[in-house]
Scaffold this motif. Structure first.
Motif, PDB file in Angstrom:
ATOM      1  N   GLY A 274      36.933  47.239  55.077  1.00 29.09           N
ATOM      2  CA  GLY A 274      36.804  48.684  55.492  1.00 29.09           C
ATOM      3  C   GLY A 274      38.140  49.500  55.035  1.00 29.09           C
ATOM      4  N   LEU A 275      38.632  49.025  53.847  1.00 30.12           N
ATOM      5  CA  LEU A 275      39.753  49.824  53.464  1.00 30.12           C
ATOM      6  C   LEU A 275      39.487  50.489  52.077  1.00 30.12           C
ATOM      7  N   SER A 276      40.508  51.420  51.712  1.00 26.95           N
ATOM      8  CA  SER A 276      39.990  52.010  50.432  1.00 26.95           C
ATOM      9  C   SER A 276      40.246  51.154  49.177  1.00 26.95           C
ATOM     10  N   PHE A 277      39.556  51.388  48.228  1.00 25.25           N
ATOM     11  CA  PHE A 277      39.671  50.782  47.051  1.00 25.25           C
ATOM     12  C   PHE A 277      41.130  50.963  46.305  1.00 25.25           C
ATOM     13  N   ALA A 278      41.645  52.136  46.534  1.00 30.50           N
ATOM     14  CA  ALA A 278      43.049  52.356  46.083  1.00 30.50           C
ATOM     15  C   ALA A 278      43.999  51.488  46.617  1.00 30.50           C
ATOM     16  N   HIS A 279      43.844  51.136  47.802  1.00 34.05           N
ATOM     17  CA  HIS A 279      44.776  50.240  48.624  1.00 34.05           C
ATOM     18  C   HIS A 279      44.867  48.869  48.094  1.00 34.05           C
ATOM     19  N   VAL A 280      43.370  48.414  47.825  1.00 33.18           N
ATOM     20  CA  VAL A 280      43.119  47.162  47.526  1.00 33.18           C
ATOM     21  C   VAL A 280      43.714  46.912  46.005  1.00 33.18           C
ATOM     22  N   TYR A 281      43.346  47.859  45.364  1.00 33.60           N
ATOM     23  CA  TYR A 281      43.673  47.941  43.963  1.00 33.60           C
ATOM     24  C   TYR A 281      45.321  47.777  44.028  1.00 33.60           C
ATOM     25  N   GLY A 282      45.983  48.680  44.807  1.00 33.81           N
ATOM     26  CA  GLY A 282      47.526  48.488  44.663  1.00 33.81           C
ATOM     27  C   GLY A 282      47.792  47.167  45.002  1.00 33.81           C
ATOM     28  N   VAL A 283      47.313  46.581  45.723  1.00 30.94           N
ATOM     29  CA  VAL A 283      47.871  45.032  46.105  1.00 30.94           C
ATOM     30  C   VAL A 283      47.528  44.058  45.161  1.00 30.94           C
ATOM     31  N   ALA A 284      46.410  44.218  44.428  1.00 31.70           N
ATOM     32  CA  ALA A 284      45.915  43.293  43.299  1.00 31.70           C
ATOM     33  C   ALA A 284      46.709  43.454  42.345  1.00 31.70           C
ATOM     34  N   THR A 285      47.166  44.765  41.798  1.00 29.98           N
ATOM     35  CA  THR A 285      47.889  44.873  40.519  1.00 29.98           C
ATOM     36  C   THR A 285      49.370  44.839  40.790  1.00 29.98           C
ATOM     37  N   PHE A 286      49.617  44.652  42.046  1.00 28.69           N
ATOM     38  CA  PHE A 286      51.343  44.402  41.997  1.00 28.69           C
ATOM     39  C   PHE A 286      51.565  43.007  41.801  1.00 28.69           C
ATOM     40  N   TYR A 287      50.757  42.001  42.214  1.00 27.22           N
ATOM     41  CA  TYR A 287      51.231  40.565  42.125  1.00 27.22           C
ATOM     42  C   TYR A 287      50.585  40.151  40.902  1.00 27.22           C
ATOM     43  N   THR A 288      51.388  39.178  40.180  1.00 23.79           N
ATOM     44  CA  THR A 288      50.905  38.705  38.901  1.00 23.79           C
ATOM     45  C   THR A 288      49.949  37.332  38.955  1.00 23.79           C
ATOM     46  N   MET A 289      50.017  36.842  40.252  1.00 27.25           N
ATOM     47  CA  MET A 289      49.118  35.619  40.518  1.00 27.25           C
ATOM     48  C   MET A 289      47.838  36.093  40.812  1.00 27.25           C
ATOM     49  N   TYR A 290      47.368  37.271  41.174  1.00 21.55           N
ATOM     50  CA  TYR A 290      45.989  37.995  40.948  1.00 21.55           C
ATOM     51  C   TYR A 290      45.851  38.301  39.776  1.00 21.55           C
ATOM     52  N   LEU A 291      44.719  37.811  39.242  1.00 22.19           N
ATOM     53  CA  LEU A 291      44.262  37.659  37.703  1.00 22.19           C
ATOM     54  C   LEU A 291      43.438  39.184  37.543  1.00 22.19           C
ATOM     55  N   LYS A 292      43.823  39.859  36.669  1.00 17.87           N
ATOM     56  CA  LYS A 292      43.202  41.115  36.485  1.00 17.87           C
ATOM     57  C   LYS A 292      42.389  41.173  35.119  1.00 17.87           C
ATOM     58  N   ARG A 293      41.311  41.074  35.040  1.00 10.83           N
ATOM     59  CA  ARG A 293      40.494  40.972  33.782  1.00 10.83           C
ATOM     60  C   ARG A 293      38.930  41.337  33.926  1.00 10.83           C
ATOM     61  N   GLY A 294      38.639  41.471  33.031  1.00 10.42           N
ATOM     62  CA  GLY A 294      36.947  41.852  33.007  1.00 10.42           C
ATOM     63  C   GLY A 294      36.373  40.499  33.453  1.00 10.42           C
ATOM     64  N   VAL A 295      35.109  40.336  33.664  1.00 13.90           N
ATOM     65  CA  VAL A 295      34.475  38.919  33.903  1.00 13.90           C
ATOM     66  C   VAL A 295      34.664  38.147  32.241  1.00 13.90           C
ATOM     67  N   PRO A 296      35.094  37.167  32.384  1.00 16.94           N
ATOM     68  CA  PRO A 296      35.283  36.315  31.154  1.00 16.94           C
ATOM     69  C   PRO A 296      33.799  35.637  30.826  1.00 16.94           C
ATOM     70  N   ALA A 297      33.422  35.493  29.526  1.00 15.10           N
ATOM     71  CA  ALA A 297      32.391  35.070  29.047  1.00 15.10           C
ATOM     72  C   ALA A 297      32.064  33.520  29.600  1.00 15.10           C
ATOM     73  N   GLN A 298      33.176  32.541  29.887  1.00 14.33           N
ATOM     74  CA  GLN A 298      33.133  31.431  30.173  1.00 14.33           C
ATOM     75  C   GLN A 298      34.606  31.068  31.323  1.00 14.33           C
ATOM     76  N   PRO A 299      34.469  30.105  32.194  1.00 12.58           N
ATOM     77  CA  PRO A 299      35.463  29.920  32.843  1.00 12.58           C
ATOM     78  C   PRO A 299      36.722  29.490  31.867  1.00 12.58           C
ATOM     79  N   PHE A 300      37.927  29.772  32.241  1.00 13.74           N
ATOM     80  CA  PHE A 300      39.047  29.387  31.347  1.00 13.74           C
ATOM     81  C   PHE A 300      40.174  28.899  32.287  1.00 13.74           C
ATOM     82  N   HIS A 301      41.136  28.118  31.589  1.00 13.70           N
ATOM     83  CA  HIS A 301      42.060  27.687  32.417  1.00 13.70           C
ATOM     84  C   HIS A 301      43.368  28.578  32.149  1.00 13.70           C
ATOM     85  N   LEU A 302      44.039  29.154  33.129  1.00 14.27           N
ATOM     86  CA  LEU A 302      45.308  29.911  32.874  1.00 14.27           C
ATOM     87  C   LEU A 302      46.403  28.982  32.874  1.00 14.27           C
ATOM     88  N   VAL A 303      47.022  29.153  31.891  1.00 14.60           N
ATOM     89  CA  VAL A 303      48.315  28.654  31.487  1.00 14.60           C
ATOM     90  C   VAL A 303      49.588  29.483  31.457  1.00 14.60           C
TER      91      VAL A 303
END
Ligand code: FES
Length: 196
Positions: free
Chosen positions: A71-100
């Motif tokens: 029940g929060l705004s998109f802007a608030h959650v977006y702000g948190v998601a984009t602040f921390y690098t461990m949250y991965l921000k990409r489009g949906v990948p074509a297949q699962p990938f490993h983050l290295v």
């Protein structure tokens, strides 16, 4: 900005249809977190984590799901998601990938990190965003991983650390991941202090 840093894209619109919803079990998990805090803004981070575990990345649909669930705004959650690098921000990948993630921060950068990143780029034919040509690996530079005396540390899938990684050890890690084998646990190598 130093040229070895790559700017990562903001969350993108999904390239294909995904059912962005939580199961009752996932909602129950969110509720357990909600019960611990006086207000729901404190639960954004664990809920984003649940979404990332489920969808692999936090695209706009996943971020919207978290916002709606709490029940929060998109802007608030977006702000948190984009602040921390461990949250991965990409489009949906074509297949699962490993983050290295390769530490190229100051100490490791001076002790082989930049060379290791260059090796990774060549070995996996990484594109400008660090995605391998076969789409199986997303390799990116990391800020200090807290293991500065074991250059070069590498973090895999936000979970496992490998230390003293050179090109040969990197290739072994990648070969294992191709078979979905996470490298074995390594404790941080202890160094003897030579006090004079
Ligand atoms: S600078 Fe690489 S772990 Fe600290």
């Amino acid at each position: 900005m130093a040229d070895h840093f790559v700017e990562y894209p903001a969350p993108t619109t999904d390239a294909r249809a995904v059912d962005y919803s939580f199961t009752p079990a996932e909602i129950a998990q969110v509720q357990q977190h909600v019960a611990k805090y006086p207000d729901k803004t404190s639960v954004v981070m664990p809920t984003l984590w649940i979404a990332q575990e489920k969808f692999g990345v936090l695209s706009t649909g996943a971020i919207q799901l978290v916002a709606d669930t709490l029940g929060l705004s998109f802007a608030h959650v977006y702000g948190v998601a984009t602040f921390y690098t461990m949250y991965l921000k990409r489009g949906v990948p074509a297949q699962p990938f490993h983050l290295v993630e390769v530490c190229t921060c100051f100490t490791c950068g001076e002790c082989g990190g930049r060379e290791l990143m260059a090796h990774a780029k060549k070995a996996l034919a990484l594109d400008g965003e660090g995605m391998s040509a076969d789409g199986r690996f997303w390799v990116r530079e990391a800020e200090c991983l807290g293991a500065c005396d074991t250059p070069v540390p590498v973090q895999i899938d936000n979970r496992r650390m490998a230390f003293n990684v050179d090109a040969s050890k990197f290739d072994q890690i990648v070969e294992g991941l191709r078979r979905d084998q996470t490298p074995p646990f390594e404790s941080v190598p202890a160094r003897k202090l030579e006090l004079q």
